[in-house]
Design a protein around this motif. Structure first.
Motif, PDB file in Angstrom:
ATOM      1  N   TYR A   6       4.465   2.140   9.204  1.00 28.55           N
ATOM      2  CA  TYR A   6       3.848   1.611   7.988  1.00 28.55           C
ATOM      3  C   TYR A   6       4.467   0.290   7.533  1.00 28.55           C
ATOM      4  N   PHE A   7       5.584  -0.067   8.100  1.00 31.86           N
ATOM      5  CA  PHE A   7       6.338  -1.199   7.552  1.00 31.86           C
ATOM      6  C   PHE A   7       5.663  -2.541   7.822  1.00 31.86           C
ATOM      7  N   ASP A   8       5.785  -3.438   6.855  1.00 32.29           N
ATOM      8  CA  ASP A   8       5.279  -4.803   7.057  1.00 32.29           C
ATOM      9  C   ASP A   8       6.221  -5.581   7.971  1.00 32.29           C
TER      10      ASP A   8
ATOM     11  N   VAL B 106      -1.564   1.318   9.530  1.00 32.45           N
ATOM     12  CA  VAL B 106      -0.587   1.920  10.438  1.00 32.45           C
ATOM     13  C   VAL B 106      -0.561   1.115  11.724  1.00 32.45           C
ATOM     14  N   ARG B 107       0.628   0.755  12.145  1.00 34.71           N
ATOM     15  CA  ARG B 107       0.790   0.021  13.391  1.00 34.71           C
ATOM     16  C   ARG B 107       0.359   0.920  14.555  1.00 34.71           C
TER      17      ARG B 107
ATOM     18  N   TRP C 181       0.776  -1.242   0.000  1.00 39.55           N
ATOM     19  CA  TRP C 181       0.000   0.000   0.000  1.00 39.55           C
ATOM     20  C   TRP C 181       0.803   1.285   0.000  1.00 39.55           C
ATOM     21  N   PHE C 182       1.844   1.416   0.860  1.00 39.09           N
ATOM     22  CA  PHE C 182       2.369   2.775   0.953  1.00 39.09           C
ATOM     23  C   PHE C 182       3.229   3.168  -0.235  1.00 39.09           C
ATOM     24  N   SER C 183       3.857   2.187  -0.915  1.00 41.34           N
ATOM     25  CA  SER C 183       4.653   2.554  -2.087  1.00 41.34           C
ATOM     26  C   SER C 183       3.755   2.913  -3.271  1.00 41.34           C
ATOM     27  N   SER C 184       2.513   2.399  -3.279  1.00 41.10           N
ATOM     28  CA  SER C 184       1.625   2.715  -4.410  1.00 41.10           C
ATOM     29  C   SER C 184       0.648   3.848  -4.073  1.00 41.10           C
TER      30      SER C 184
ATOM     31  N   ASP D 111      11.979  -3.109  10.712  1.00 40.11           N
ATOM     32  CA  ASP D 111      12.212  -1.813  10.058  1.00 40.11           C
ATOM     33  C   ASP D 111      11.883  -0.637  10.979  1.00 40.11           C
ATOM     34  N   ASN D 112      10.988  -0.850  11.945  1.00 34.24           N
ATOM     35  CA  ASN D 112      10.671   0.225  12.899  1.00 34.24           C
ATOM     36  C   ASN D 112      11.891   0.551  13.757  1.00 34.24           C
ATOM     37  N   LEU D 113      12.538  -0.502  14.249  1.00 30.58           N
ATOM     38  CA  LEU D 113      13.746  -0.308  15.071  1.00 30.58           C
ATOM     39  C   LEU D 113      14.875   0.286  14.222  1.00 30.58           C
TER      40      LEU D 113
END
Length: 243
Positions: free
Chosen positions: A118-120, A199-200, A8-11, A124-126
């Protein structure tokens, strides 16, 4: 024709529709927040700021206007191409993944208006927190401006219809596991589109854990753009200042 886009977020952020749906975002409020924040942090005159996930650069442009040397980065190539029209010798835009350090250090790194989580892949959050730390000079401050997930979930509007530029957007909001989902569907030129924002639902406690793992020190927590005290129950925002 049904266009379903799931990464979703890249598109979604790269479509013109994202900017149409959110075109009425309050710039006055955003500018006042930038004034308050830069004053509070006492960023030096001509100080350097990295705007992480800058979108089309509306905050970066304002920060530059009030005297700072600003670099705006975002994953969306279309947004950066748009923002580049406003570049000057003290305002630059680049396509960059915020999980990775930018290889330059700044007086402040801003990640504004819920552009985190936003990351799957949770790692990536850390990585993003560690990258922010790497991007700060010895006197620099990191700022993450996130939603107050507890408040948002408590006050979720399940369904909403919004018409902008003659496009009727049907919005549905719900919680799925530890994510807040916004389902966006609309028709334009006889094409049906469906996007999801995921969104987490990070809480202050989740961030505190990430900061600890990244060896980052949380200095201040605020609950709105006037930098008032954070309340889990009533604050709309979660603004964290760290180094």
């Amino acid at each position: 024709m049904n266009t379903d886009t799931s990464t979703w977020f890249s598109s979604w952020f790269d479509t013109p529709y994202y900017h149409i749906l959110y075109k009425d975002r309050n710039d006055t409020e955003a500018h006042a927040f930038m004034d308050t924040l830069t004053n509070y942090l006492n960023i030096p005159e001509n100080g350097t700021i990295l705007d992480l996930a800058c979108g089309r650069g509306r905050h970066a442009r304002y920060l530059n206007k009030i005297g700072y040397d600003v670099t705006g980065v975002d994953l969306s190539e279309n947004s950066i191409a748009y923002a580049k029209k406003y570049e000057n010798h003290r305002l630059k835009f680049k396509v960059h993944n915020m999980c990775q350090p930018f290889n330059k250090q700044f007086d402040a790194v801003f990640n504004l208006f819920t552009s985190f989580g936003y990351f799957d892949d949770d790692t990536d959050n850390l990585k993003t927190i560690k990258a922010i730390k790497a991007n700060l000079n010895d006197f620099g401050f990191g700022v993450i401006d996130f939603m107050n997930s507890d408040y948002v979930i408590e006050n979720l509007v399940p369904e909403e219809v919004k018409t902008v530029n003659n496009i009727t957007f049907n919005l549905k909001r719900y919680v799925e596991g530890n994510h807040i989902i916004k389902d966006i569907s609309f028709t334009d030129n006889d094409h049906f589109y469906n996007y999801k924002e995921r969104v987490r639902a990070f809480t202050l406690e989740d961030f505190e854990q990430l900061f600890e793992e990244a060896n980052v020190h949380l200095l201040d927590v605020f609950g709105d753009y006037n930098l008032r005290k954070f309340s889990k129950k009533t604050s709309e925002r979660l603004v964290m200042i760290f180094k």
